[in-house]
Design a protein around this motif. Structure first.
Motif, PDB file in Angstrom:
ATOM      1  N   ASP A  89     -31.971   7.423 -18.902  1.00 38.28           N
ATOM      2  CA  ASP A  89     -30.689   8.068 -19.182  1.00 38.28           C
ATOM      3  C   ASP A  89     -29.600   7.065 -18.818  1.00 38.28           C
ATOM      4  O   ASP A  89     -29.374   6.786 -17.641  1.00 38.28           O
ATOM      5  CB  ASP A  89     -30.552   9.346 -18.353  1.00 38.28           C
ATOM      6  N   CYS A  90     -28.943   6.487 -19.817  1.00 40.98           N
ATOM      7  CA  CYS A  90     -27.936   5.471 -19.515  1.00 40.98           C
ATOM      8  C   CYS A  90     -26.816   5.511 -20.550  1.00 40.98           C
ATOM      9  O   CYS A  90     -26.944   6.117 -21.620  1.00 40.98           O
ATOM     10  CB  CYS A  90     -28.561   4.077 -19.455  1.00 40.98           C
ATOM     11  N   GLU A  91     -25.709   4.866 -20.192  1.00 47.05           N
ATOM     12  CA  GLU A  91     -24.555   4.776 -21.074  1.00 47.05           C
ATOM     13  C   GLU A  91     -24.183   3.312 -21.234  1.00 47.05           C
ATOM     14  O   GLU A  91     -24.241   2.541 -20.273  1.00 47.05           O
ATOM     15  CB  GLU A  91     -23.374   5.564 -20.496  1.00 47.05           C
ATOM     16  N   TYR A  92     -23.817   2.934 -22.452  1.00 47.12           N
ATOM     17  CA  TYR A  92     -23.428   1.549 -22.701  1.00 47.12           C
ATOM     18  C   TYR A  92     -22.540   1.492 -23.930  1.00 47.12           C
ATOM     19  O   TYR A  92     -22.377   2.463 -24.665  1.00 47.12           O
ATOM     20  CB  TYR A  92     -24.657   0.657 -22.860  1.00 47.12           C
ATOM     21  N   ARG A  93     -21.953   0.300 -24.131  1.00 43.29           N
ATOM     22  CA  ARG A  93     -21.056   0.103 -25.261  1.00 43.29           C
ATOM     23  C   ARG A  93     -21.789  -0.561 -26.425  1.00 43.29           C
ATOM     24  O   ARG A  93     -22.550  -1.522 -26.221  1.00 43.29           O
ATOM     25  CB  ARG A  93     -19.877  -0.768 -24.852  1.00 43.29           C
ATOM     26  N   LEU A  94     -21.548  -0.049 -27.622  1.00 44.74           N
ATOM     27  CA  LEU A  94     -22.057  -0.660 -28.855  1.00 44.74           C
ATOM     28  C   LEU A  94     -20.915  -1.399 -29.547  1.00 44.74           C
ATOM     29  O   LEU A  94     -19.780  -0.895 -29.599  1.00 44.74           O
ATOM     30  CB  LEU A  94     -22.610   0.408 -29.803  1.00 44.74           C
ATOM     31  N   GLY A  99     -15.976  -4.656 -35.477  1.00 42.56           N
ATOM     32  CA  GLY A  99     -15.488  -5.363 -34.310  1.00 42.56           C
ATOM     33  C   GLY A  99     -15.070  -4.435 -33.189  1.00 42.56           C
ATOM     34  O   GLY A  99     -14.826  -4.879 -32.057  1.00 42.56           O
ATOM     35  N   GLU A 100     -14.966  -3.152 -33.481  1.00 37.79           N
ATOM     36  CA  GLU A 100     -14.613  -2.175 -32.456  1.00 37.79           C
ATOM     37  C   GLU A 100     -15.818  -1.903 -31.554  1.00 37.79           C
ATOM     38  O   GLU A 100     -16.958  -2.221 -31.893  1.00 37.79           O
ATOM     39  CB  GLU A 100     -14.142  -0.874 -33.103  1.00 37.79           C
ATOM     40  N   GLU A 101     -15.522  -1.310 -30.396  1.00 36.25           N
ATOM     41  CA  GLU A 101     -16.572  -0.927 -29.458  1.00 36.25           C
ATOM     42  C   GLU A 101     -16.558   0.581 -29.288  1.00 36.25           C
ATOM     43  O   GLU A 101     -15.508   1.217 -29.362  1.00 36.25           O
ATOM     44  CB  GLU A 101     -16.369  -1.601 -28.099  1.00 36.25           C
ATOM     45  N   CYS A 102     -17.729   1.152 -29.074  1.00 37.45           N
ATOM     46  CA  CYS A 102     -17.802   2.587 -28.797  1.00 37.45           C
ATOM     47  C   CYS A 102     -18.832   2.815 -27.698  1.00 37.45           C
ATOM     48  O   CYS A 102     -19.801   2.061 -27.558  1.00 37.45           O
ATOM     49  CB  CYS A 102     -18.162   3.376 -30.051  1.00 37.45           C
ATOM     50  N   TRP A 103     -18.585   3.841 -26.904  1.00 39.84           N
ATOM     51  CA  TRP A 103     -19.509   4.209 -25.833  1.00 39.84           C
ATOM     52  C   TRP A 103     -20.556   5.181 -26.368  1.00 39.84           C
ATOM     53  O   TRP A 103     -20.232   6.085 -27.146  1.00 39.84           O
ATOM     54  CB  TRP A 103     -18.760   4.879 -24.688  1.00 39.84           C
ATOM     55  N   VAL A 104     -21.822   4.978 -25.965  1.00 40.42           N
ATOM     56  CA  VAL A 104     -22.892   5.885 -26.355  1.00 40.42           C
ATOM     57  C   VAL A 104     -23.680   6.312 -25.124  1.00 40.42           C
ATOM     58  O   VAL A 104     -23.748   5.602 -24.124  1.00 40.42           O
ATOM     59  CB  VAL A 104     -23.858   5.254 -27.386  1.00 40.42           C
ATOM     60  N   GLY A 123     -35.962   9.195 -28.455  1.00 37.32           N
ATOM     61  CA  GLY A 123     -34.742   9.595 -27.754  1.00 37.32           C
ATOM     62  C   GLY A 123     -33.600   9.888 -28.697  1.00 37.32           C
ATOM     63  O   GLY A 123     -33.772  10.002 -29.911  1.00 37.32           O
ATOM     64  N   THR A 124     -32.408  10.001 -28.101  1.00 43.44           N
ATOM     65  CA  THR A 124     -31.195  10.316 -28.860  1.00 43.44           C
ATOM     66  C   THR A 124     -30.058   9.387 -28.434  1.00 43.44           C
ATOM     67  O   THR A 124     -29.999   8.937 -27.278  1.00 43.44           O
ATOM     68  CB  THR A 124     -30.740  11.766 -28.616  1.00 43.44           C
ATOM     69  N   LEU A 125     -29.166   9.114 -29.384  1.00 40.07           N
ATOM     70  CA  LEU A 125     -27.912   8.416 -29.115  1.00 40.07           C
ATOM     71  C   LEU A 125     -26.767   9.359 -29.442  1.00 40.07           C
ATOM     72  O   LEU A 125     -26.782  10.016 -30.487  1.00 40.07           O
ATOM     73  CB  LEU A 125     -27.782   7.162 -29.981  1.00 40.07           C
ATOM     74  N   ARG A 126     -25.793   9.392 -28.565  1.00 37.96           N
ATOM     75  CA  ARG A 126     -24.629  10.261 -28.791  1.00 37.96           C
ATOM     76  C   ARG A 126     -23.360   9.485 -28.485  1.00 37.96           C
ATOM     77  O   ARG A 126     -23.266   8.815 -27.454  1.00 37.96           O
ATOM     78  CB  ARG A 126     -24.704  11.501 -27.906  1.00 37.96           C
ATOM     79  N   MET A 127     -22.384   9.579 -29.387  1.00 34.93           N
ATOM     80  CA  MET A 127     -21.071   8.978 -29.147  1.00 34.93           C
ATOM     81  C   MET A 127     -20.353   9.738 -28.023  1.00 34.93           C
ATOM     82  O   MET A 127     -20.275  10.965 -28.052  1.00 34.93           O
ATOM     83  CB  MET A 127     -20.216   9.055 -30.419  1.00 34.93           C
ATOM     84  N   ILE A 128     -19.799   8.997 -27.057  1.00 32.80           N
ATOM     85  CA  ILE A 128     -19.090   9.647 -25.947  1.00 32.80           C
ATOM     86  C   ILE A 128     -17.722   8.996 -25.727  1.00 32.80           C
ATOM     87  O   ILE A 128     -17.213   8.959 -24.615  1.00 32.80           O
ATOM     88  CB  ILE A 128     -19.925   9.603 -24.649  1.00 32.80           C
ATOM     89  N   LYS A 132     -15.242   9.154 -22.328  1.00 32.42           N
ATOM     90  CA  LYS A 132     -14.927   7.924 -21.619  1.00 32.42           C
ATOM     91  C   LYS A 132     -13.419   7.683 -21.564  1.00 32.42           C
ATOM     92  O   LYS A 132     -12.890   7.215 -20.547  1.00 32.42           O
ATOM     93  CB  LYS A 132     -15.631   6.735 -22.288  1.00 32.42           C
ATOM     94  N   GLN A 133     -12.736   7.994 -22.658  1.00 27.44           N
ATOM     95  CA  GLN A 133     -11.285   7.843 -22.655  1.00 27.44           C
ATOM     96  C   GLN A 133     -10.646   8.800 -21.655  1.00 27.44           C
ATOM     97  O   GLN A 133      -9.689   8.445 -20.963  1.00 27.44           O
ATOM     98  CB  GLN A 133     -10.740   8.093 -24.067  1.00 27.44           C
ATOM     99  N   HIS A 134     -11.185  10.029 -21.587  1.00 28.74           N
ATOM    100  CA  HIS A 134     -10.662  11.002 -20.619  1.00 28.74           C
ATOM    101  C   HIS A 134     -10.917  10.523 -19.193  1.00 28.74           C
ATOM    102  O   HIS A 134     -10.020  10.601 -18.331  1.00 28.74           O
ATOM    103  CB  HIS A 134     -11.337  12.347 -20.848  1.00 28.74           C
ATOM    104  N   GLU A 135     -12.110   9.998 -18.927  1.00 30.49           N
ATOM    105  CA  GLU A 135     -12.426   9.493 -17.590  1.00 30.49           C
ATOM    106  C   GLU A 135     -11.536   8.307 -17.228  1.00 30.49           C
ATOM    107  O   GLU A 135     -11.082   8.182 -16.090  1.00 30.49           O
ATOM    108  CB  GLU A 135     -13.901   9.080 -17.524  1.00 30.49           C
ATOM    109  N   ALA A 136     -11.299   7.437 -18.224  1.00 33.31           N
ATOM    110  CA  ALA A 136     -10.440   6.278 -17.974  1.00 33.31           C
ATOM    111  C   ALA A 136      -9.019   6.715 -17.648  1.00 33.31           C
ATOM    112  O   ALA A 136      -8.350   6.135 -16.786  1.00 33.31           O
ATOM    113  CB  ALA A 136     -10.450   5.348 -19.180  1.00 33.31           C
ATOM    114  N   ARG A 137      -8.553   7.768 -18.350  1.00 28.95           N
ATOM    115  CA  ARG A 137      -7.204   8.255 -18.079  1.00 28.95           C
ATOM    116  C   ARG A 137      -7.116   8.858 -16.676  1.00 28.95           C
ATOM    117  O   ARG A 137      -6.143   8.632 -15.951  1.00 28.95           O
ATOM    118  CB  ARG A 137      -6.785   9.295 -19.116  1.00 28.95           C
TER     119      ARG A 137
END
Length: 581
Positions: A89-94, A99-104, A123-128, A132-137
């Motif tokens: 169970d992990c989170e990382y950036r794609l 050229g953009e990045e997204c958290w999954v 397994g599954t991949l989900r965009m988050i 992440k933007q809410h947590e960063a804020r």
């Protein structure tokens, strides 16, 4: 009731599952570890922002899309899952094709072959991104002012602490200024609060331009900035203050539909000096100098100068803080509980936890004797953390009682305290529902936006919020709407001898009308007679609290058959509740 199973005979069941996955926006994958081939279910091309031919079809190709900084933690998660059966169970950036990045969020489970070796990972991949933007804020709000982008008061105090340490070690002086915008309320009244915000933003930007790159600017109040000047002499501090005064005088700030001119007042001091100081000491003394500058006519700089009496009071305060620190370490802080009763039935509905200190000699010390000093000298966050732990212990032991706890202004801006609360209430929603936090009106109005954010965080955990000393400040309809309290407690100064004071009766009716307009429950404090209790009940107050219904007691009054073993003498008439009275 049994769970519904998949329709085994339906020929389109696989299509139904595929449609559901595509509708969710997630991806399901089957990774053949031996052949290093990945099959996807879902809209993979849209997920990765590529054409079908460029969708990663192997583990190696997928890894090429992962941000290099995140590859080690993903590899660690995979290794621990394969070798130690830890959850994957992990989170990382794609990195997408654009050229953009997204958290999954990536989670799955390995399937072992006949020899016990990893064979497939499903397994599954989900965009988050949104989370992440809410947590960063939230993380940014913990350190930065949302309006100006400068440090908030908590982060600025941390910077002062560091600068103070470095100044002692290097045997150099530094300086701190508090800058208050003069008559900002007039701008708000004439043009609206948005215009006042524009003034603050403009002044903050101007400070960035005219100060040194090594200086730090923070917003420490609704109309105040703090400026930290490392390695700064008293002469340099005076020059910096005069430069700020002149620069603001020359500003012409556009606010729709006009331009406004404002001035600022400044208080400051050089540190360290021969006596021991803390960041709280520095901020408090600079604000004392600022108040003097405003009393002297505004648009000027005033240097903090301590009188002999102030130095004596400061030494006494340090003695009190030392005693409180020892009391926390030796578990000599405790609660005195006072009931809050239904205004009609007079049955207790909750209890306010009033902090008390047991001295080394066994004497019981009321909060008014030490809380103001603790707040002034910066120990209040440590004390509030201890109070929180005491309250949580009571709620855990007594599963039906509701308790109210007082909070200081500094704690309302302390993410460490909030994390401790979140941990204590984890998986305990029933405890959160029985916990009420009281914030004084004066504290709530110091920074309405920050207080509103803090209140919402506590309400998200399931707690209730009470506005204490309601009526003692200048709470408006706008403030009540923004702050979203559940309860308001009418200040006791308006309740004592209420039946004999028509002016207070009218004032209380107005307060009740304001609270009723927002659907808020009301508590009347300091009820000392049956006549006052009856009058308040007839006026529509929901709950009552005061000596008429019970003095603060160290015994837990909700326990059947318990008798108070210690009650506390009343504070002198007119004494103000300090933090937790």
């Amino acid at each position: 009731m049994t769970a519904r199973s998949w329709p085994q005979t339906a020929p389109d069941s696989k299509d139904w599952v595929r449609d559901a996955i595509e509708a969710s926006g997630d991806l399901v994958y089957d990774w053949d570890l031996t052949a290093d081939r990945i099959e996807w279910v879902g809209l993979a091309s849209g997920f990765f922002g590529t054409g079908d031919e460029l969708v990663p079809d192997s583990g190696r190709m997928l890894a090429s899309h992962i941000h290099p900084e995140d590859l080690p933690q993903r590899l660690k998660a995979l290794t621990e899952h394969f070798n130690q059966h830890a959850p994957y169970d992990c989170e990382y950036r794609l990195r997408l094709q654009s050229g953009e990045e997204c958290w999954v969020h990536d989670r799955g489970a390995v399937k072992l072959g006949e020899g016990g070796d990893p064979e497939r990972l499903i397994g599954t991949l989900r965009m988050i991104n949104a989370r992440k933007q809410h947590e960063a804020r939230l993380e940014r709000l913990a350190s930065f002012d949302d309006l100006t982008g400068h440090f908030n008061k908590l982060r600025l105090r941390d910077s002062i602490d560091l600068c103070l340490k470095e100044s002692y070690e290097a045997n150099v002086t530094s300086a701190f200024l508090v800058i208050g915008v003069d008559n900002l309320s007039k701008v708000n009244n004439a043009f609206g609060y948005q215009a006042g915000d524009q003034v603050l933003i403009a002044i903050g930007q101007h400070l960035d331009h005219i100060l040194r790159s090594s200086d730090t600017v923070g917003r420490i109040g609704a109309d105040r900035f703090g400026v930290l000047l490392p390695r700064c002499s008293d002469i340099q501090m005076n020059r910096a203050a005069e430069r700020i005064l002149q620069a603001v005088r020359e500003m012409s700030i556009p606010v729709d539909p006009a331009r406004v001119h404002v001035t600022v007042s400044i208080g400051g001091l050089v540190f360290p000096n021969p006596e021991h100081m803390t960041a709280e000491d520095i901020v408090t003394r600079a604000e004392t100098a600022l108040r003097q500058a405003k009393r002297d006519g505004r648009d000027r700089f005033t240097l903090y100068q301590a009188s002999q009496q102030q130095n004596l009071l400061h030494r006494r305060s340090q003695t009190i803080v030392t005693e409180v620190e020892r009391a926390i370490a030796e578990n000599r802080l405790c609660f005195a509980f006072q009931p809050v009763v239904d205004a009609v039935t007079h049955q207790p509905v909750s209890y306010e936890c009033l902090i008390r200190l047991k001295s080394a000699s066994g004497e019981l010390v009321p909060a008014a004797a030490f809380v103001p000093v603790v707040e002034q000298l910066g120990l209040v966050r440590q004390m509030d953390r201890h109070v929180l732990e005491l309250a949580a212990a009571e709620l855990a032991i007594h599963p039906t009682v509701e308790l109210a706890v007082n909070l200081s202004g500094l704690t309302a801006a302390d993410p460490t305290w909030f994390r401790a609360l979140k941990l204590l209430l984890q998986d305990r929603p029933e405890m959160a529902r029985r916990l009420i936090f009281e914030i004084t009106e004066t504290t709530a109005l110091q920074d309405v936006e920050e207080t509103a954010r803090f209140i919402q965080q506590l309400k998200d955990l399931g707690c209730r919020l009470s506005l204490d000393d309601f009526g003692a400040g200048y709470t408006s309809f706008r403030h009540l709407q923004a702050l979203n309290f559940d309860i308001v407690k009418i200040d006791g100064s308006f309740i004592r001898n209420l039946r004999d004071n028509p002016e207070h009766q009218l004032f209380v009716r107005n307060l009740l009308g304001m609270a009723d307009a927002f659907g808020l429950k009301t508590v009347a404090e300091c009820v000392e007679t049956g006549e006052d209790a009856g009058f308040l009940a007839n006026e529509g107050v929901h709950y009552l609290q005061g000596y008429y219904f019970g003095r603060p007691s160290l015994e837990r009054p909700w326990l059947a058959g318990s008798q108070p073993v210690a009650t506390l003498p009343a504070l002198k008439s007119g004494a103000k509740k300090a933090g937790a009275a």
